[in-house]
Design an enzyme around this catalytic site. Structure first.
Site, mmCIF file in Angstrom:
data_model
loop_
_atom_site.group_PDB
_atom_site.id
_atom_site.type_symbol
_atom_site.label_atom_id
_atom_site.label_comp_id
_atom_site.label_asym_id
_atom_site.label_seq_id
_atom_site.Cartn_x
_atom_site.Cartn_y
_atom_site.Cartn_z
ATOM 1 N N GLY A 123 -11.795 2.484 4.505
ATOM 2 C CA GLY A 123 -10.884 1.638 3.745
ATOM 3 C C GLY A 123 -10.062 2.389 2.716
ATOM 4 N N HIS A 124 -9.042 1.702 2.210
ATOM 5 C CA HIS A 124 -8.086 2.328 1.302
ATOM 6 C C HIS A 124 -8.736 2.837 0.013
ATOM 7 C CE1 HIS A 124 -7.036 -1.919 -0.522
ATOM 8 N NE2 HIS A 124 -8.323 -1.695 -0.479
ATOM 9 N N ASN A 125 -8.236 3.983 -0.431
ATOM 10 C CA ASN A 125 -8.661 4.654 -1.667
ATOM 11 C C ASN A 125 -10.110 5.128 -1.646
ATOM 12 O OD1 ASN A 125 -6.388 2.508 -2.867
ATOM 13 N ND2 ASN A 125 -6.301 4.573 -3.718
ATOM 14 N N GLN A 143 0.862 -1.170 0.000
ATOM 15 C CA GLN A 143 0.000 0.000 0.000
ATOM 16 C C GLN A 143 0.907 1.231 0.000
ATOM 17 O OE1 GLN A 143 -3.699 -0.697 0.286
ATOM 18 N NE2 GLN A 143 -2.704 -2.603 -0.342
#
Length: 329
Positions: A242-244, A201
């Protein structure tokens, strides 16, 4: 203890005084618990019935109130009692924790870090290489800010919070205790040789201005680029982003709710407590997701959805009414 007159308080609120009280006011309190020296609030007509048994000497009320204050008691009528309440709470707010020196001698600050004028850094903090902290920020004890992160002016970071490397925090933000900004996103892929392989990540987190992150909440870094929270977003305790994911301006997420990866929220979206949003979905401007709902499809702008799986609120209420009737037949 502060002592204010009703006139002192109304000088801030600019409301309409109804009735009179000569009582000095020492604090705000809810109707049922207030004493004779305290001021309370009536933000909804359904709470008017509690005024008769309350001991409060005064109350902030909406303009449409239908009762009278009574002897030696007073109302301040305003357009929005809930907003006025926040102003009164500011009047009586105690001073924040004390710093005896701007930068505590036990703080570890890398020589390449840039610290703005007036910024306070508490005991046991770690400020990594090339970190930039703006003017008049407050970093409480035992905060970690890792390499190349940027913290805006007037931002407050409470004890135990962690800002991981390369993350950007805007001006006038608040990170509450143990908030984590920029932990790795949850990315793994099956691999015949290794079982599960971790997907690196390499992105970061960008928080706009006036963003507030609650205690023990996490905003994960992006896999490629940035996880972004727009100006004015307010995130409750125990929330997972969460990511993005991309949040527009002034979004609200209540406690125990969560966004999976790559969720997009428009401006002014409200996510109720314990609601969960599936990955790669879009929730349109002004949409509302009811508490405990599970969202598995995009939600159009302005819609309210409820249930698990979440559907239009009116449809959900009809379904629940039918189930209730079936259960009693």
């Amino acid at each position: 203890m502060k002592n204010l007159t009703i006139q002192d308080i109304n000088a801030v609120l600019n409301g309409i005084l109804v009735g009179k009280t000569n009582q000095s006011i020492t604090a705000p309190e809810q109707l049922e618990l207030a004493s004779e020296t305290e001021i309370s609030f009536i933000g909804n007509k359904k709470y008017e019935k509690f005024w008769a048994t309350s001991k409060a000497c005064a109350a902030i009320v909406n303009e449409d109130i239908t009762i009278e204050p009574g002897e030696n008691r007073c109302f301040i009528k305003v357009k929005n009692a809930d907003l006025a309440m926040s102003q009164v709470l500011e009047l009586f707010a105690p001073e924040p924790p004390q710093f005896d020196e701007l930068i505590h001698q036990t703080a570890t600050i890398h020589k390449s870090a840039k610290i703005g004028i007036g910024t306070k850094i508490g005991a046991g903090c770690y400020i990594g290489p090339n970190v930039e902290i703006g003017e008049n920020a407050t970093i409480y004890p035992n905060v970690t800010i890792l390499d190349e992160s940027k913290i805006g002016k007037n931002t407050i970071i409470w004890s135990g919070a962690v800002v991981r490397e390369r993350c950007i925090i805007g001006n006038n933000c608040i990170l509450h205790p143990n908030a984590t900004i920029g932990a790795d996103g949850f990315g793994f892929r099956p691999c015949p040789e290794k079982g599960l392989v971790k997907i690196p990540q390499i992105g970061n987190v960008v928080l706009g201005n006036y963003v507030e992150i609650g205690a023990n909440s996490s905003v994960d870094r992006g896999k490629f680029s940035s996880t972004v929270l727009g100006d004015g977003c307010k995130i409750d305790n125990l929330v997972q982003i969460g990511h993005n994911s991309k949040l527009g301006k002034f979004c609200i997420m209540a406690g125990n709710s969560g966004l999976a990866g790559s969720v997009t929220l428009g401006n002014g979206v409200i996510i109720g407590g314990s609601a969960s949003i599936k990955d790669h979905l879009t929730i349109g401007d002004g949409a509302i997701v009811g508490a405990g709902s599970g969202v598995a499809a995009d939600v159009p702008a302005g819609k309210t959805v409820l249930g698990y799986p979440a559907v239009d609120a009116r449809t959900a209420l009809k379904q629940w009414a039918i189930l209730k009737r079936m259960a009693t037949e």
